[in-house]
Design a protein around this motif. Structure first.
Motif, PDB file in Angstrom:
ATOM      1  N   THR A  32       0.780  -1.142  -0.082  1.00 19.85           N
ATOM      2  CA  THR A  32       0.086  -0.054  -0.057  1.00 19.85           C
ATOM      3  C   THR A  32       0.832   1.183  -0.035  1.00 19.85           C
ATOM      4  OG1 THR A  32      -1.813  -1.212   1.444  1.00 19.85           O
ATOM      5  CG2 THR A  32      -1.833   1.480   1.167  1.00 19.85           C
ATOM      6  N   GLY A  33       0.604   2.350  -0.847  1.00 21.38           N
ATOM      7  CA  GLY A  33       1.371   3.420  -0.976  1.00 21.38           C
ATOM      8  C   GLY A  33       2.571   3.358  -1.392  1.00 21.38           C
ATOM      9  N   GLN A  81       0.764   8.695  -9.187  1.00 21.22           N
ATOM     10  CA  GLN A  81      -0.494   8.198  -8.257  1.00 21.22           C
ATOM     11  C   GLN A  81      -0.744   6.752  -8.701  1.00 21.22           C
ATOM     12  OE1 GLN A  81      -3.042  10.837  -6.557  1.00 21.22           O
ATOM     13  NE2 GLN A  81      -3.033   8.794  -5.322  1.00 21.22           N
ATOM     14  N   TYR A  84      -6.712   3.543  -6.349  1.00 22.64           N
ATOM     15  CA  TYR A  84      -7.371   3.571  -5.098  1.00 22.64           C
ATOM     16  C   TYR A  84      -8.306   2.287  -4.786  1.00 22.64           C
ATOM     17  CZ  TYR A  84      -6.977   8.578  -5.301  1.00 22.64           C
ATOM     18  OH  TYR A  84      -6.625   9.752  -5.699  1.00 22.64           O
ATOM     19  N   ALA A  94      -6.685   7.712   1.894  1.00 26.76           N
ATOM     20  CA  ALA A  94      -6.014   7.768   0.882  1.00 26.76           C
ATOM     21  C   ALA A  94      -5.744   9.294   0.433  1.00 26.76           C
ATOM     22  CB  ALA A  94      -6.523   7.075  -0.519  1.00 26.76           C
ATOM     23  N   ARG A  96      -5.502  11.968  -2.618  1.00 27.30           N
ATOM     24  CA  ARG A  96      -5.776  12.295  -4.017  1.00 27.30           C
ATOM     25  C   ARG A  96      -4.921  13.596  -4.395  1.00 27.30           C
ATOM     26  NH1 ARG A  96     -11.710  12.897  -5.922  1.00 27.30           N
ATOM     27  NH2 ARG A  96     -11.538  10.466  -5.771  1.00 27.30           N
ATOM     28  N   ARG A 118       2.727   7.477   2.259  1.00 27.73           N
ATOM     29  CA  ARG A 118       1.549   7.640   1.574  1.00 27.73           C
ATOM     30  C   ARG A 118       0.895   6.251   2.062  1.00 27.73           C
ATOM     31  NH1 ARG A 118       0.266  11.665  -2.353  1.00 27.73           N
ATOM     32  NH2 ARG A 118      -0.910  10.116  -3.518  1.00 27.73           N
ATOM     33  N   GLU A 211      -4.396   3.795  -0.873  1.00 30.52           N
ATOM     34  CA  GLU A 211      -3.738   4.040  -2.141  1.00 30.52           C
ATOM     35  C   GLU A 211      -2.853   2.742  -2.607  1.00 30.52           C
ATOM     36  OE1 GLU A 211      -0.597   6.850  -4.822  1.00 30.52           O
ATOM     37  OE2 GLU A 211      -1.172   7.218  -2.619  1.00 30.52           O
ATOM     38  N   ASN A 214       2.196   2.065  -7.261  1.00 32.33           N
ATOM     39  CA  ASN A 214       2.158   2.427  -8.422  1.00 32.33           C
ATOM     40  C   ASN A 214       2.839   1.607  -9.608  1.00 32.33           C
ATOM     41  OD1 ASN A 214       4.689   3.437  -7.765  1.00 32.33           O
ATOM     42  ND2 ASN A 214       4.315   5.309  -8.812  1.00 32.33           N
TER      43      ASN A 214
END
Length: 255
Positions: A32-33, A81, A84, A94, A96, A118, A211, A214
């Protein structure tokens, strides 16, 4: 010939580092993040090569410039980003847009260190303090955020934390002018150095979401294949030059 061996060896070392970075990205595809790492490759300084004992060459005997390979100059984070993930948990948050949650973590000297993340997967400890899953304190504008057990928690887009309709605090969410000055430490955390310039947070907080990473797993696997092929090409070039040098020493030099 020796220069060629050095160049091939540096290429193998470079691709080994690239493989480590790519493997770390793949390992964190579900974290996560997480923000993927990207290597910046830089070639060594070119050297001017000269001919020796050659009467037909140019007046200064210069052939041209030659590079002896390349290496990773620095590793930077990609702060784009992530997707989600809906959880409907009131303490899952999270961001944005740009920004980081501020957390407090004890360091080796026994004092508290300010870090940023994050990863908005938060929970409550036994004292009702808002913490990360690793137990680090999540900070608000007034310090640590303390909530009552069992109360209804609502967090708006500005980061204001309400419990049972009462404003408790506001999350300390910050952004930075140059995010490349942030350094990864620990488990999905970032440390800001003295040159980092904080700027006001302009994004939004989304409650009940997390989030995701990525990292694009397909792209990373393609990168891994490319790095592996480049490593094998440098390895083959190294072997050929080594065999040629061995033949020159053991066979030609005897004649």
């Amino acid at each position: 010939m020796i220069r060629g061996i050095y160049t091939s060896a540096s290429g193998m070392i470079l691709n080994q580092k690239l493989m480590d970075i790519t493997a770390n990205n793949v390992a964190n595809v579900s974290t996560t993040g997480f923000k993927r790492d990207v290597a910046q490759v830089e070639s060594f300084r070119n050297m001017l090569v000269y001919r020796i004992y050659d009467k037909v060459s140019s007046p200064d005997n210069a052939i041209g410039y030659m590079s002896l390979g390349s290496d990773v100059s620095r590793i930077v984070s990609d702060f784009s980003q992530g997707l989600y993930i809906k959880t409907d948990e009131p303490l899952n948050l999270a961001i944005r847009g740009n920004g980081f949650f501020t957390v407090e973590m004890p360091n080796n000297q026994g004092t508290q260190q300010i870090l940023y993340t994050r990863n908005g997967a938060f929970t409550l400890n036994s004292r009702g303090e808002l913490v990360t899953l690793d137990g680090f304190y999540v900070l608000g504008q007034n310090g640590r955020i303390v909530l009552q057990s069992g109360g209804q928690v609502r967090i708006d887009e500005q980061g204001n934390v309400y419990q049972n309709g009462r404003l408790v605090d506001r999350l300390r969410v910050v952004d930075f002018q140059d995010k490349q000055l942030l350094r990864k430490v620990g488990n999905n955390l970032f440390e800001a150095d003295a040159l980092s310039q904080p700027i006001p947070f302009s994004g939004k907080i989304i409650q009940g979401y997390l989030e995701g990473s990525n990292v694009n797993s397909v792209q990373e696997m393609v990168n891994m294949i490319s790095v592996l092929r480049a490593y094998e090409a440098n390895q083959k070039a190294f072997t050929i030059q080594d065999e040629t040098l061995q033949k020159a020493v053991n066979e030609i030099a005897r004649k």
